[in-house]
Design a protein around this motif. Sequence first.
Motif, mmCIF file in Angstrom:
data_model
loop_
_atom_site.group_PDB
_atom_site.id
_atom_site.type_symbol
_atom_site.label_atom_id
_atom_site.label_comp_id
_atom_site.label_asym_id
_atom_site.label_seq_id
_atom_site.Cartn_x
_atom_site.Cartn_y
_atom_site.Cartn_z
ATOM 1 N N VAL A 1 -18.568 11.267 -0.515
ATOM 2 C CA VAL A 1 -18.805 10.019 0.162
ATOM 3 C C VAL A 1 -20.637 10.066 0.993
ATOM 4 O O VAL A 1 -20.677 8.966 0.965
ATOM 5 N N GLY A 2 -19.245 10.990 2.125
ATOM 6 C CA GLY A 2 -20.246 10.897 2.993
ATOM 7 C C GLY A 2 -19.700 10.074 3.967
ATOM 8 O O GLY A 2 -18.360 9.025 3.806
ATOM 9 N N PRO A 3 -20.471 9.789 5.121
ATOM 10 C CA PRO A 3 -19.187 8.801 6.840
ATOM 11 C C PRO A 3 -19.168 7.503 5.857
ATOM 12 O O PRO A 3 -19.824 6.636 5.306
ATOM 13 N N LEU A 4 -17.675 7.294 6.761
ATOM 14 C CA LEU A 4 -16.982 5.714 5.546
ATOM 15 C C LEU A 4 -17.962 4.680 6.582
ATOM 16 O O LEU A 4 -18.088 3.515 5.690
ATOM 17 N N GLY A 5 -18.659 4.784 8.010
ATOM 18 C CA GLY A 5 -19.388 3.406 8.373
ATOM 19 C C GLY A 5 -20.338 3.178 7.007
ATOM 20 O O GLY A 5 -19.787 1.774 7.221
ATOM 21 N N ALA A 6 -21.164 4.235 6.988
ATOM 22 C CA ALA A 6 -21.920 3.694 6.033
ATOM 23 C C ALA A 6 -22.017 2.940 4.565
ATOM 24 O O ALA A 6 -22.232 2.121 3.941
ATOM 25 N N LEU A 7 -20.891 3.559 3.873
ATOM 26 C CA LEU A 7 -20.029 2.708 3.115
ATOM 27 C C LEU A 7 -19.421 1.161 3.157
ATOM 28 O O LEU A 7 -19.440 0.301 2.501
ATOM 29 N N TRP A 8 -18.918 1.695 4.103
ATOM 30 C CA TRP A 8 -18.016 0.058 4.498
ATOM 31 C C TRP A 8 -18.553 -0.924 4.926
ATOM 32 O O TRP A 8 -18.472 -2.087 5.122
ATOM 33 N N ARG A 9 -19.684 -0.733 6.815
ATOM 34 C CA ARG A 9 -20.093 -2.557 6.889
ATOM 35 C C ARG A 9 -21.315 -2.432 6.312
ATOM 36 O O ARG A 9 -20.818 -4.213 6.488
ATOM 37 N N PRO A 10 -21.453 -2.321 5.139
ATOM 38 C CA PRO A 10 -22.266 -3.372 4.137
ATOM 39 C C PRO A 10 -21.317 -4.466 3.226
ATOM 40 O O PRO A 10 -21.886 -5.790 3.207
ATOM 41 N N VAL A 11 -19.959 -3.978 3.030
ATOM 42 C CA VAL A 11 -19.423 -5.151 2.773
ATOM 43 C C VAL A 11 -17.966 -5.500 3.415
ATOM 44 O O VAL A 11 -17.843 -6.594 2.729
ATOM 45 N N LEU A 12 -17.588 -4.619 4.558
ATOM 46 C CA LEU A 12 -16.680 -5.328 5.783
ATOM 47 C C LEU A 12 -17.380 -6.600 5.814
ATOM 48 O O LEU A 12 -16.453 -7.235 6.623
ATOM 49 N N GLU A 13 -18.754 -6.108 6.680
ATOM 50 C CA GLU A 13 -18.823 -7.213 8.108
ATOM 51 C C GLU A 13 -19.095 -8.037 7.619
ATOM 52 O O GLU A 13 -18.675 -8.923 7.595
ATOM 53 N N ILE B 1 1.047 -1.333 -0.032
ATOM 54 C CA ILE B 1 0.105 0.090 -0.005
ATOM 55 C C ILE B 1 1.129 0.900 -0.119
ATOM 56 O O ILE B 1 2.367 0.749 0.940
ATOM 57 N N PRO B 2 0.666 2.764 -0.824
ATOM 58 C CA PRO B 2 1.443 3.180 -0.488
ATOM 59 C C PRO B 2 0.766 4.282 0.169
ATOM 60 O O PRO B 2 0.348 4.367 1.771
ATOM 61 N N ALA B 3 1.597 5.336 0.776
ATOM 62 C CA ALA B 3 1.366 5.880 2.352
ATOM 63 C C ALA B 3 0.232 6.943 2.223
ATOM 64 O O ALA B 3 -0.702 7.507 0.512
ATOM 65 N N TYR B 4 -0.726 7.527 2.495
ATOM 66 C CA TYR B 4 -2.080 7.914 2.234
ATOM 67 C C TYR B 4 -2.746 8.718 3.792
ATOM 68 O O TYR B 4 -2.142 8.128 4.607
ATOM 69 N N ARG B 5 -3.814 9.630 3.706
ATOM 70 C CA ARG B 5 -4.394 10.185 5.317
ATOM 71 C C ARG B 5 -5.967 9.934 5.005
ATOM 72 O O ARG B 5 -5.965 10.825 4.287
ATOM 73 N N LEU B 6 -6.487 9.424 5.547
ATOM 74 C CA LEU B 6 -7.474 9.486 5.975
ATOM 75 C C LEU B 6 -8.359 8.192 7.028
ATOM 76 O O LEU B 6 -7.466 6.830 7.041
ATOM 77 N N SER B 7 -8.591 9.448 7.772
ATOM 78 C CA SER B 7 -8.788 8.565 9.458
ATOM 79 C C SER B 7 -11.060 7.768 9.012
ATOM 80 O O SER B 7 -11.721 8.359 8.830
ATOM 81 N N GLY B 8 -11.088 7.162 10.196
ATOM 82 C CA GLY B 8 -11.927 5.770 10.351
ATOM 83 C C GLY B 8 -13.221 7.389 10.846
ATOM 84 O O GLY B 8 -14.238 7.124 10.321
ATOM 85 N N GLY B 9 -13.239 7.874 10.815
ATOM 86 C CA GLY B 9 -14.170 9.280 11.413
ATOM 87 C C GLY B 9 -14.417 10.050 10.381
ATOM 88 O O GLY B 9 -15.512 11.001 10.128
ATOM 89 N N SER B 10 -13.877 10.169 9.188
ATOM 90 C CA SER B 10 -13.275 11.254 8.571
ATOM 91 C C SER B 10 -14.791 11.253 8.075
ATOM 92 O O SER B 10 -15.349 10.408 7.465
ATOM 93 N N VAL B 11 -15.349 12.387 7.172
ATOM 94 C CA VAL B 11 -16.461 12.315 6.067
ATOM 95 C C VAL B 11 -16.373 13.463 4.522
ATOM 96 O O VAL B 11 -15.789 14.210 4.862
ATOM 97 N N LEU B 12 -15.409 12.355 3.968
ATOM 98 C CA LEU B 12 -15.356 12.751 1.962
ATOM 99 C C LEU B 12 -16.355 13.474 1.743
ATOM 100 O O LEU B 12 -17.557 12.748 2.241
ATOM 101 N N PRO B 13 -16.754 14.503 0.921
ATOM 102 C CA PRO B 13 -18.089 15.054 0.841
ATOM 103 C C PRO B 13 -18.683 14.245 -0.633
ATOM 104 O O PRO B 13 -19.540 14.030 -0.398
#
Length: 247
Positions: A138-150, A124-136
């Motif tokens: 995309v929105g909250p990351l939890g809502a994006l990740w939970r359906p596929v990551l769980e 992986i490359p170096a990057y900066r993004l935190s779990g609590g970030s909200v990308l304009p």
Amino acid sequence: MLVLLPPSETKALGGSGAPLDLDQLSHTELTPVRGKLVDALVDLAADVPASLAVLGLSERQAGEVERNAELRSSPTLPALARYTGVLYDALDLGSLTKTEKARASARLAVASALFGVVGGGDPIPAYRLSGGSVLPSVGPLGALWRPVLEPVLGSADEFVVDLRSSPYTSLARIPGAAVVRVVTEDAKGRRNAVSHFNKAHKGRLARAIVQSRAEPSDLKGLIRVAGKAGMRVDLTGPGTADLILGD
């Protein structure tokens, strides 16, 4: 077994690996979401002030935005070498033997706001993004990740130890995972969760796991491995345990 570690905000720079190839990462079923987030982060990096605001960075940290802009072209490192900080200092990947490093790649994985979860050896490359970030875009990351990551993490047919921090546990629940809490214990046996030494001792536990020839299949096995490494871990419930520090 699979030990899921929290990531770090800080990352080692540079690398000798080829640029990011999402198809080379573990759990290719996560590729569509990973691609969407990489695109969103690269696009956001074109607006430095907006990036700083979204990522909670100061102007002095503008270099982090530049790294996000170069996500698809910058060199890669194995995940366990990319993440830095207290936990990864305690893991001390560089001092492990070749065999232990192979165990680390097989047994350890890292939670990631950008990639969901990466295997210890994933490039992986170096990057900066935190779990609590909200990308304009995309929105909250939890809502994006939970359906596929769980489903990915929940379907693991091995003993899973969840050492993630709260911003990353919110990205996916793992009902069958064992959770280890780092606590202090006073002379009266009262226990309190700790934050200052939390990451260091999780790193020590991860190191003990990869240095052990035995591969625990349950919490009792994990407790034996920790004990041989000089750590006290007590079973506190069917899927929970306390790693205990002296007060």
